[in-house]
Structure formats: structure tokens, C-alpha cells
Scaffold this motif. Structure first.
Motif, PDB file in Angstrom:
ATOM      1  N   ARG A 178      39.695  32.484  39.172  1.00 23.22           N
ATOM      2  CA  ARG A 178      40.292  31.933  40.151  1.00 23.22           C
ATOM      3  C   ARG A 178      41.795  32.320  40.447  1.00 23.22           C
ATOM      4  NH1 ARG A 178      39.952  27.061  38.899  1.00 23.22           N
ATOM      5  NH2 ARG A 178      37.856  26.991  39.676  1.00 23.22           N
ATOM      6  N   ARG A 179      42.362  32.638  39.351  1.00 25.95           N
ATOM      7  CA  ARG A 179      43.845  33.229  39.375  1.00 25.95           C
ATOM      8  C   ARG A 179      43.926  34.490  39.707  1.00 25.95           C
ATOM      9  NH1 ARG A 179      44.425  30.587  34.331  1.00 25.95           N
ATOM     10  NH2 ARG A 179      44.093  32.683  33.173  1.00 25.95           N
ATOM     11  N   THR A 181      41.485  36.132  41.898  1.00 24.33           N
ATOM     12  CA  THR A 181      41.422  35.710  43.239  1.00 24.33           C
ATOM     13  C   THR A 181      42.663  35.390  44.059  1.00 24.33           C
ATOM     14  OG1 THR A 181      39.066  35.223  42.847  1.00 24.33           O
ATOM     15  CG2 THR A 181      39.903  34.529  44.978  1.00 24.33           C
ATOM     16  N   ASP A 182      43.193  34.325  43.458  1.00 31.12           N
ATOM     17  CA  ASP A 182      44.466  33.934  44.176  1.00 31.12           C
ATOM     18  C   ASP A 182      45.693  34.898  44.265  1.00 31.12           C
ATOM     19  OD1 ASP A 182      43.335  31.516  44.565  1.00 31.12           O
ATOM     20  OD2 ASP A 182      44.308  30.595  42.789  1.00 31.12           O
ATOM     21  N   SER A 185      44.522  37.218  47.023  1.00 27.53           N
ATOM     22  CA  SER A 185      44.514  36.761  48.337  1.00 27.53           C
ATOM     23  C   SER A 185      45.937  36.711  48.995  1.00 27.53           C
ATOM     24  CB  SER A 185      43.794  35.470  48.216  1.00 27.53           C
ATOM     25  OG  SER A 185      44.370  34.463  47.502  1.00 27.53           O
TER      26      SER A 185
END
Length: 449
Positions: A178-179, A181-182, A185
Motif C-alpha cells: 500500500r505504501r 501504491t500510495d 499514485s
């Protein structure tokens, strides 16, 4: 991804636990039935033992044939004692007044007053008695249900607790992703600096490394494109500036000789610009080629003939002879015909441009250490050794370059050759001139008889 992993893991867990629950249900029912049947046998045996010791008293019970006073045996078991001639001499408080079974010995089931009973019959011949011990099957079912409830309720609670733990664990395990991906993004579309993820877990390190490697290659590609565009603009600017200058001279002069010279210069600039545009289109077309169709066999003589006919005027202008050796005339090459023609055309044109007038440019085939090569020989000055390593770069021309070349020819040859599994090698000849070779694998060559 978190939801998908959670659903998959939970579905697998529920499936396994459901199978286990079904097995427990069947096993528990069978075990409880067996235990309760054994209890009926033991109870019947115990009553039979008591009956032998007090047979006379049982037969003397007041009102023996009609309805003897019930005796307490067990509130969960129902027991009847009958004489062999059909008189009821004793029963438990929960037992009905009618016979529980008509079977003399063993297990049986019977419906009495709407309720189903499982009965064990035992005949005691010494005392002349028949003992019937039975369970109400409704009581049995309630008992089995209670046992199963005690087993399955903790299992259901365990599944719920496991689901909570799985959801939390998957979320924790995917937090590094998730890190990443963040981080991606929040980037601008043109930002290609390496990812800066703090302490990526070992499993994600290859992913982060691959993404950073991709960014590096994209950066190199963008730099190459910027260089290519700048070089192409520069190469186009030179002939266009010449065109404009000579056109202005031709328009301004009244001297026929000067006007003719200017017009010939314009013609040469147009030829150079046309050649550059043609090579740029060839380069773009080869870079965009995506076909993976296996190539067929191409006649080297046919390719050579088409190139020679196309370059006839150019050869006459340069006063150079183009020759194909006898060994190459019978050779077939496993390569796309258009691609092979493009590669050889550029090699031959370069050779002709750097050859002195009256010389020969020769195309031959040779074998060397299991490989075979298509060789193009010229009799020019060759390439200075210091420039051999850079001469294949785009828009790079040797210090002794002649003609209207743009420095793209060898780049196109190398790109095209890689498409059909060949490599380009350049070497200065000891007798003068340059040898340009396309090296092929052995299975890409055959010789016709």
C-alpha cells in the motif's frame, strides 16, 4: 487484493471446517447411538440379574397381569418386565403400559402413542421373564443435538475470530504494498525518479527494484529520444538552410552559370533531405515492428539484384561496380526479405559512398567458427580505430565520411539485424577499406545445389 485474499483464505477455511463438521456430525451420531445401545444392553442385563433373584416376588405383585405398580429404574430409560406368557409384572415410571416390542431378543424400533422407541429385548428363560429396555428416540435426538451444539458453537466462534485475525493479518502484510501504491499514485505523470519506500519487506524488494529499473530505462529512453529529436532537427536544418540560401542566390542573380550552380546545389540538398527523411522513416518503422511471425527463406541473390537495380543511377554517378560472389549467389537466408533488403541496402550504400571511383563493392558469404556471415567489402579509407566503437550511434559520422549520409545507416542496420537474430561487426581490412558483416546462426543459412 486484500478482499480477494481474505475471501479466498476464508472460503478455504470454511470449506475445510465444514467438511470437518460434517464428519464430526456423522461420527458423533454413530458414537452416541452406539453408546446408548450399549447402555440399553447393560441395563437389560442388570434388570435380568435382579429379576432372577426376585422372580417369585415379581410374579406375586398385586394385580400382576393388569397394571403393576411402576418401579424406579431410570428416568431416561424405560423398562418393562413381562412373563413369557404375556403378563406385565413390572415397569418403570416412564414406560408405557403396552409392550415396547414384540421381538424376543435383540434391537427393534416401534411407534407408541405417536412416539418412536428403540428397544432392546432380553429373554431370561430361568426366571421365565422377558425384559424390554427402551429409549425414546426424541430424547436421543435432543441429546445428540446438545452434543453437536457443544462441538459446533465453539467452531463457529472460532471461524469468526479467525476471520477477524485473517483480515487484520492480511492488511498488515499488504501495508508495504500500500505504501508503494500510495507513492506511485501521488506522483506526477512525468516523474520517474526512483521509489523511496522506507524499509520495504524482503518479498517486495524485487518489485521495488523492478519499478526503479523501469524508471531508469524510461529516463534513458527519454534522454535518447531528446537526443534523437535534437540531432534530427539539426540534420534537417542544415540542408534546409542550404536550400534557402541557394534559392535566394538563384532568384537574385542574372548570371546563368551561377544560377545553374545554385540549382544543382538545391538538387543536392533535396537529395540529402530526402535520404534523411527516408532513413528516419525506416528507423521508426523498424522500432515499431512487433511481428513475431517466423521468417521464411530469402534468396540473397534476389535481394542483391533488387538493391543493384534500385541503386543503378547512384552507382553510375559514383563510378563503382557492385559484385556478388559466386558462393553468395546460391545462398538462402532465414530472414524477412524486406528487413534483409533494408539492412543490406544501407551497408551497400555506405560502402559505395566511401569507395573511390573505379573501385568495386563486393558482397560475399563466409563461415567462421560455426557461424556464417554476409560480408560487404569496399576499397575506401576505412574507419579510424578510435571511431569504430561510436560509429554505430545515431547521427554519428566518421571524420572521413563522404557523401550525403546522415549517420543513421549503421544504426538502422544494427536494429534490423537484431530483429532476425543477426549481429553487425565492422573491421578495417589490412589491404585497405572496410569489412561490414552480418553474423547469423548456422541454422539461418542454407546453400542451394
Amino acid at each position: 487484493m486484500r478482499s480477494r485474499l481474505f475471501v479466498l483464505l476464508l472460503a478455504g477455511t470454511v470449506l475445510v471446517w465444514s467438511a470437518a463438521a460434517a464428519w464430526i456430525n456423522i461420527s458423533t451420531r454413530n458414537d452416541v447411538q452406539r453408546v446408548l445401545d450399549n447402555r440399553l444392553i447393560e441395563a437389560a442385563g442388570m434388570v435380568a440379574s435382579l429379576a432372577r433373584n426376585s422372580a417369585s416376588n415379581l410374579q406375586a405383585v398385586p394385580g400382576g397381569g393388569n397394571d403393576p405398580a411402576p418401579v424406579h429404574v431410570s428416568r431416561q430409560l424405560s423398562c418393562q418386565i413381562w412373563t413369557l406368557d404375556g403378563r406385565l409384572v413390572g415397569r418403570s415410571g416412564s414406560a408405557p403400559k403396552v409392550p415396547l416390542s414384540r421381538i424376543n431378543d435383540g434391537f427393534s424400533e416401534k411407534v407408541i402413542n405417536g412416539e418412536q422407541w428403540r428397544v432392546y429385548s432380553l429373554v431370561e428363560p430361568q426366571a421365565g421373564l422377558r425384559i424390554l429396555v427402551g429409549d425414546n428416540l426424541k430424547v436421543r435426538r435432543n441429546l445428540i443435538a446438545d452434543v453437536l451444539k457443544g462441538l459446533l458453537v465453539p467452531a463457529v466462534v472460532g471461524i469468526v475470530a479467525l476471520a477477524v485475525l485473517l483480515w487484520s493479518a492480511i492488511g498488515q502484510g499488504l501495508s508495504p504494498m500500500r505504501r508503494v501504491t500510495d507513492e506511485l499514485s501521488m506522483r506526477a505523470p512525468d516523474e520517474i525518479r526512483p521509489l523511496e519506500v522506507e524499509e520495504p519487506v524482503r518479498e517486495l524488494a524485487p518489485l521495488v527494484g523492478a519499478i526503479n529499473g523501469l524508471f531508469e530505462r524510461l529516463d534513458e529512453l527519454r534522454a535518447s529520444e531528446r537526443h534523437f529529436i535534437a540531432s534530427a532537427a539539426h540534420e534537417l536544418q542544415t540542408p534546409l538552410a542550404g536550400l534557402k540560401a541557394h534559392a535566394q542566390i538563384a532568384l537574385a542573380t542574372d548570371d546563368p552559370t551561377l544560377r545553374e550552380r545554385s540549382l544543382r546545389s538545391i538538387e543536392a540538398s533535396v537529395d540529402r533531405t530526402s535520404r534523411l527523411v527516408e532513413q528516419l522513416l525506416d528507423l521508426a518503422r523498424e522500432e515499431a515492428r512487433t511481428s513475431e511471425t517466423a521468417p521464411g527463406w530469402t534468396s540473397l541473390a534476389s535481394v542483391f539484384q533488387s538493391i543493384a537495380e534500385e541503386a543503378q543511377i547512384f552507382l553510375e554517378r559514383r563510378q563503382v561496380q557492385l559484385r556478388l560472389d559466386a558462393g553468395a549467389a546460391n545462398a538462402d537466408i532465414r530472414a524477412d526479405e524486406a528487413a534483409l533488403t533494408l539492412a543490406l541496402r544501407n551497408l551497400i550504400r555506405n560502402a559505395v559512398e566511401h569507395s573511390p571511383q573505379g573501385s568495386d563493392v563486393r558482397v560475399s558469404v563466409a563461415r567462421n567458427e560455426g557461424m556464417f556471415a554476409i560480408q560487404v567489402f569496399d576499397e575506401g579509407a576505412g574507419i579510424p580505430p578510435a571511431e569504430l566503437s561510436r560509429i554505430r550511434e545515431r547521427f554519428v559520422r566518421g571524420s572521413g565520411a563522404k557523401g550525403s549520409g546522415s549517420g543513421l545507416g549503421l544504426s538502422i542496420v544494427e536494429l534490423v539485424a537484431a530483429g532476425f537474430g543477426a549481429t553487425l561487426t565492422l573491421a578495417n581490412r589490412t589491404i585497405g577499406g572496410l569489412e561490414a558483416s552480418l553474423q547469423f546462426q548456422p541454422d539461418a543459412f542454407r546453400e542451394r545445389a
